[in-house]
Scaffold this active site. Structure first.
Site, PDB file in Angstrom:
ATOM      1  N   CYS A   1       0.792  -1.283   0.101  1.00 31.98           N
ATOM      2  CA  CYS A   1      -0.042  -0.037  -0.095  1.00 31.98           C
ATOM      3  C   CYS A   1       0.766   1.278   0.021  1.00 31.98           C
ATOM      4  O   CYS A   1       0.509   2.332  -0.683  1.00 31.98           O
ATOM      5  CB  CYS A   1      -0.860  -0.161   1.312  1.00 31.98           C
ATOM      6  SG  CYS A   1      -2.095   1.498   1.497  1.00 31.98           S
TER       7      CYS A   1
ATOM      8  N   GLY B   1      -8.988   0.267  -2.775  1.00 32.40           N
ATOM      9  CA  GLY B   1      -7.463   0.151  -2.622  1.00 32.40           C
ATOM     10  C   GLY B   1      -7.002   0.578  -1.536  1.00 32.40           C
ATOM     11  O   GLY B   1      -7.552   0.836  -0.335  1.00 32.40           O
ATOM     12  N   CYS B   2      -5.835   1.321  -1.333  1.00 33.16           N
ATOM     13  CA  CYS B   2      -5.163   1.620  -0.142  1.00 33.16           C
ATOM     14  C   CYS B   2      -6.028   2.854   0.466  1.00 33.16           C
ATOM     15  O   CYS B   2      -6.121   3.875  -0.283  1.00 33.16           O
ATOM     16  CB  CYS B   2      -3.593   2.275  -0.451  1.00 33.16           C
ATOM     17  SG  CYS B   2      -2.919   3.123   0.854  1.00 33.16           S
ATOM     18  N   PHE B   3      -6.439   2.768   1.700  1.00 31.59           N
ATOM     19  CA  PHE B   3      -7.129   3.926   2.242  1.00 31.59           C
ATOM     20  C   PHE B   3      -6.793   5.212   2.402  1.00 31.59           C
ATOM     21  O   PHE B   3      -7.333   5.967   2.677  1.00 31.59           O
ATOM     22  CB  PHE B   3      -7.640   3.043   3.651  1.00 31.59           C
ATOM     23  CG  PHE B   3      -6.758   2.545   4.790  1.00 31.59           C
ATOM     24  CD1 PHE B   3      -5.380   2.898   4.647  1.00 31.59           C
ATOM     25  CD2 PHE B   3      -7.152   1.576   5.824  1.00 31.59           C
ATOM     26  CE1 PHE B   3      -4.287   2.550   5.655  1.00 31.59           C
ATOM     27  CE2 PHE B   3      -6.310   1.082   6.662  1.00 31.59           C
ATOM     28  CZ  PHE B   3      -4.671   1.590   6.592  1.00 31.59           C
TER      29      PHE B   3
END
Length: 238
Positions: A12, A58-60
């Site tokens: 991430c 996806g990546c937060f």
């Protein structure tokens, strides 16, 4: 994968590390996923009072960052959904075996922004909903596209909108976003909160996420706010 919060240079984080910087310098047009201009949802549901939406795309870091710059959002907190409380831990989630997806809990005022508008932003500038179990440089089920609904009305709006967008063929491939009822949301560790705002020059953020906020400002100018709504003053615990 990283063992230290400060060295989140993995799936991430800077999964692309120095290569990201080099690639961006050579081909800046390839930064982040391309935004797609899409129609608003045809279906809607009346709502009153502060409501909650939970989205995974996806990546937060980027998901949180975009919604923190969106008008009508009361709070946007990075966390985990889809797995158990015992596994709601970054290093465990990063194995891709917990059932969790990196998610963002969004509390919003429906008098200022509708659930439909939140989904429109989610599908347009936040992520590419046609990528299965990945988003940009990040791969694994923890990066899947998912909508965790908090009411039957939200589920109806989400399902109808996905069907609408697929029928309109606004994307080159079908949407793979999964829609299901929220069982629980677990806030992520404090160092993940407000990450885009606190680390705008971090290679992963600059390459993948800042363009998403810029696309929000360009495509949804009426919904963009310059000053982000941050978690900083709120204690975040699992």
């Amino acid at each position: 994968m990283p063992k230290s919060p400060l060295s989140r240079l993995s799936l991430c984080a800077a999964a692309i590390g120095a290569l990201a910087v080099a690639a961006f310098a050579v081909a800046p047009s390839l930064a982040a996923e391309d935004a797609v201009v899409i129609p608003p949802p045809a279906a809607s549901a009346p709502e009153t009072g502060i409501k909650t939406a939970v989205l995974a795309g996806g990546c937060f870091w980027g998901v949180q960052g975009v919604f923190q710059h969106t008008a009508g959002i009361v709070s946007a907190v990075s966390g985990y959904s889809g797995g158990s409380k015992a596994n709601a831990d970054y290093e465990k989630v990063s194995t891709g075996t917990t059932g969790h997806a990196e998610s963002v809990e969004i509390k919003y005022d429906p008098q200022k922004i509708s659930y439909g508008k939140i989904l429109q932003i989610f599908f347009s500038v936040v992520h590419d909903p046609t990528q299965l179990n990945r988003q940009g440089p990040d791969s694994g089920t923890q990066y899947r596209s998912a909508i965790f609904t908090t009411s039957e009305e939200q589920k109806k709006v989400a399902d109808a909108y996905i069907a609408q967008l697929n029928a309109a063929k606004v994307y080159k491939k079908p949407i793979v976003t999964k829609v299901g009822a929220l069982e629980a949301f677990y806030p992520a560790e404090g160092y993940h909160q407000d990450y885009l705002t606190l680390h705008p020059n971090q290679p992963y953020i600059a390459y993948n996420d800042i363009p998403k906020v810029e696309n929000l400002k360009k495509i949804f100018a009426e919904s963009y706010i310059e000053k982000p709504t941050l978690v900083s003053s709120t204690k975040v615990t699992n």
